[in-house]
Design a protein around this motif. Structure first.
Motif, short mmCIF file in Angstrom:
data_model
loop_
_atom_site.label_atom_id
_atom_site.label_comp_id
_atom_site.label_asym_id
_atom_site.label_seq_id
_atom_site.Cartn_x
_atom_site.Cartn_y
_atom_site.Cartn_z
N VAL A 239 8.54 135.74 107.15
CA VAL A 239 7.38 134.95 106.75
C VAL A 239 7.75 133.57 106.18
CG1 VAL A 239 5.32 134.91 105.30
CG2 VAL A 239 5.91 136.97 106.56
N PRO A 240 8.70 133.48 105.23
CA PRO A 240 9.04 132.14 104.73
C PRO A 240 9.57 131.21 105.82
CG PRO A 240 10.13 133.84 103.42
CD PRO A 240 9.47 134.53 104.54
N LEU A 241 10.37 131.76 106.73
CA LEU A 241 10.96 130.94 107.79
C LEU A 241 9.85 130.36 108.67
CD1 LEU A 241 13.62 130.09 109.28
CD2 LEU A 241 13.20 132.02 110.78
N VAL A 242 8.94 131.22 109.12
CA VAL A 242 7.92 130.78 110.06
C VAL A 242 6.89 129.87 109.37
CG1 VAL A 242 6.15 131.53 111.67
CG2 VAL A 242 8.26 132.83 111.46
N LEU A 243 6.42 130.29 108.19
CA LEU A 243 5.41 129.48 107.49
C LEU A 243 5.95 128.09 107.19
CD1 LEU A 243 3.50 131.60 104.86
CD2 LEU A 243 2.62 130.34 106.81
N GLY A 244 7.16 128.03 106.64
CA GLY A 244 7.76 126.75 106.27
C GLY A 244 7.87 125.83 107.47
N SER A 245 8.28 126.40 108.61
CA SER A 245 8.51 125.53 109.76
C SER A 245 7.22 125.09 110.42
CB SER A 245 9.43 126.23 110.75
OG SER A 245 9.04 127.55 110.91
N ILE A 246 6.17 125.93 110.34
CA ILE A 246 4.90 125.50 110.97
C ILE A 246 4.30 124.36 110.17
CG2 ILE A 246 2.60 126.20 111.67
CD1 ILE A 246 3.55 128.90 112.12
N ILE A 247 4.50 124.44 108.84
CA ILE A 247 3.93 123.37 108.03
C ILE A 247 4.65 122.05 108.32
CG2 ILE A 247 3.62 122.66 105.61
CD1 ILE A 247 2.87 125.71 105.18
N ASP A 248 5.93 122.13 108.67
CA ASP A 248 6.70 120.94 109.04
C ASP A 248 6.19 120.25 110.31
OD1 ASP A 248 8.43 121.09 107.00
OD2 ASP A 248 10.08 121.97 108.14
N ILE A 249 5.57 121.02 111.20
CA ILE A 249 5.28 120.44 112.52
C ILE A 249 4.24 119.33 112.47
CG2 ILE A 249 5.90 122.54 113.78
CD1 ILE A 249 2.89 122.69 114.47
N GLU A 250 3.42 119.33 111.43
CA GLU A 250 2.45 118.23 111.31
C GLU A 250 3.19 116.90 111.28
OE1 GLU A 250 -0.07 119.15 107.96
OE2 GLU A 250 -1.75 118.34 109.10
N GLU A 251 4.29 116.88 110.49
CA GLU A 251 5.08 115.65 110.39
C GLU A 251 5.71 115.29 111.73
OE1 GLU A 251 7.86 115.60 107.16
OE2 GLU A 251 6.36 116.52 105.85
N ARG A 252 6.19 116.33 112.44
CA ARG A 252 6.78 116.09 113.75
C ARG A 252 5.75 115.48 114.70
NH1 ARG A 252 11.42 118.31 115.08
NH2 ARG A 252 12.41 119.49 113.43
N ALA A 253 4.54 116.01 114.65
CA ALA A 253 3.49 115.52 115.54
C ALA A 253 3.19 114.06 115.24
CB ALA A 253 2.24 116.37 115.38
N MET A 254 3.15 113.72 113.95
CA MET A 254 2.88 112.33 113.58
C MET A 254 4.01 111.43 114.06
SD MET A 254 1.15 112.08 109.88
CE MET A 254 1.29 113.67 109.14
N ALA A 255 5.25 111.92 113.94
CA ALA A 255 6.39 111.14 114.38
C ALA A 255 6.31 110.86 115.88
CB ALA A 255 7.68 111.87 114.05
N LEU A 256 5.86 111.87 116.65
CA LEU A 256 5.73 111.69 118.10
C LEU A 256 4.66 110.65 118.43
CD1 LEU A 256 5.89 115.31 119.52
CD2 LEU A 256 7.44 113.44 120.02
N ASP A 257 3.54 110.76 117.74
CA ASP A 257 2.45 109.81 117.99
C ASP A 257 2.88 108.39 117.62
OD1 ASP A 257 0.60 111.45 119.11
OD2 ASP A 257 -0.25 112.09 117.20
#
Lengths: 193, 261
Positions: free
Chosen positions: B196-214
């Motif tokens: 749970v900590p691994l998956v939750l932590g990394s999904i929350i990170d993806i918002e930043e990744r998405a912004m970086a891509l945009d």
């Protein structure tokens, strides 16, 4: 392909593949009788739909294999793809709203995975995995089952359980996601409340 | 586990200088030939006469052999025991107390081991000699979707970090008393606090990744510049067509040999 994804889904897929691989390897470390190497795939299916799930599953096995770390997984890429596809379809059917229907989806996915992986397992790998579940293959062969039946027997014992556990874990994780993030995924309206 | 999520081993060899698509065609040819040729001998011929010499040419023979054997050995032991001992109605060749090894089972096991060896070593040959980013750029230049390139390359970069993160979470949970050894029940119970900590932590990170891509105009259409340039020659282009024809020929040969047998 480019059109149907929003950027959030695109950013999610590599993370999900890395989750599949990292957890798949922890499981080996803990020596558990499950694989749990499709948590990321089912997660993408649930959050972003069948096509995204299909791509995540298929690419997981291809990357895991072509990177040279687990080449024996690559021939099963289509199984992983179907797992992601089915998770996405069950989510679109609204099955993820209650944990019971979602768990049933996991069981069905496991049965399908066992059926479609058996031919590759029998033809390329002689029906064995080199792991503990081979005892089931041995027992079935000793009682007169053919190679394909024995391979399928091994799958039908381990796959539904594994996918059930995977689906339930993913459901719990998605329920714990912050609402502001959940609403941004394509499948937002189908997610568990 | 190694740090980099790829077995790529830099060498100054002829194989390493090949265009990634030529290397890919070569490896797919090995795979097709290994699975198409019949009998227990088919895959071994491909392994011994094609894959091993290529690995030697690429100066990665020891790496390929040790990894391939490490992966194929458990399969081989399992398949020889299971199919050898429990083949239904086979001709016994070796008596082992109440059990016996059957000739048909051993024949089948030899064939399966050969196939595993060919499949595994073909992929190893590709990963040892071809940079994953070069391969993806080559596919991209041939019209594969940019999305695919991004997914594969991003995965290769973040997978090792995730493995390290998973290890850290495992250690952290152990430090606060989580039991990760013992009965199966106890190990299953240890799973959720790890996953749970691994998956939750990394999904929350993806918002930043998405912004970086945009922010880097990823979804913009039109040509883009790449830092990595690939060299292709007309000889290699011809070679790839030949390999494609070779694949068709070897499949036909396989079917013909099976018919003749």
């Amino acid at each position: 392909m480019q059109r149907s994804f929003n950027t959030l889904t695109l950013a999610l897929i590599p993370v999900a593949i890395a989750i599949n691989i990292a957890i798949g390897q922890i499981i080996v470390l803990l020596k558990l009788p499950v694989y749990l190497d499709s948590i990321g795939t089912v997660l993408v299916g649930l959050l972003a739909g069948p096509i995204a799930g299909l791509i995540t599953g298929g690419l997981t096995n291809i990357i895991w294999g072509v990177s040279g770390l687990n080449p024996q997984y690559t021939p099963f890429f289509y199984v992983a793809a179907v797992i992601g596809l089915m998770a996405g379809i069950f989510a679109r059917l609204g099955w993820a709203r209650t944990i019971w229907m979602w768990a049933l989806g996991g069981l069905i996915t496991g049965v399908v995975a066992a059926i479609i992986s058996a031919p590759t397992s029998a033809i390329v790998f002689g029906g064995v995995t080199g792991a503990g579940t081979d005892l089931i293959v041995a027992a079935l062969r000793a009682s007169g089952a053919g190679i394909m039946q024995a391979t399928f027997g091994q799958g039908i014992v381990s796959d539904p359980l594994d996918k059930l556990a995977t689906f339930v874990i993913v459901w719990l994780i998605v329920r714990a996601l912050p609402l502001r993030l959940r609403v941004r995924f394509p499948n937002a309206e189908y997610l568990p409340k | 586990m190694t740090n980099a999520f790829s077995l790529y081993t830099p060498r100054a060899s002829a194989l390493h200088r090949l265009h990634p698509l030529t290397m890919l065609a070569l490896v797919v040819f090995c795979l097709v030939a290994g699975l198409a040729l019949p009998g227990p001998w088919g895959p071994y011929v491909v392994f011994l006469l094609l894959i091993l010499p290529l690995a030697a040419l690429g100066q990665v023979l020891p790496n390929l052999l040790s990894t391939a054997v490490k992966i194929a050995l458990p399969f081989a032991i399992s398949v020889f025991l299971i199919q050898g001992l429990f083949w239904t109605g086979g001709t016994p060749v070796v008596e082992l107390g109440p059990l016996s090894l059957k000739r048909e089972g051993l024949w089948f096991a030899a064939q399966s081991t050969g196939r595993v060896l060919t499949v595994v070593s073909s992929f190893l040959l590709l990963s040892l000699t071809t940079r994953p980013d070069a391969l993806m750029i080559a596919l991209d230049q041939r019209g594969a979707p940019k999305t695919l390139t991004y997914i594969v390359l991003a995965t290769i970069q973040i997978a090792p970090r995730f493995q390290a993160k998973a290890r850290t979470i495992l250690d952290a949970q152990r430090a606060r008393g989580l039991e990760t050894e013992g009965s199966v029940g106890r190990r299953v119970a240890a799973l959720l606090p790890l996953v749970v900590p691994l998956v939750l932590g990394s999904i929350i990170d993806i918002e930043e990744r998405a912004m970086a891509l945009d922010a880097r105009a990823f979804s913009r259409s039109g040509p883009k510049t790449s830092l990595l340039t690939l060299r292709d020659t007309s000889a290699q282009r011809a070679g790839r067509w030949l390999l494609l024809l070779g694949m068709i020929a070897v499949v036909a040969l396989g079917i013909w040999l099976r018919r003749a047998a």
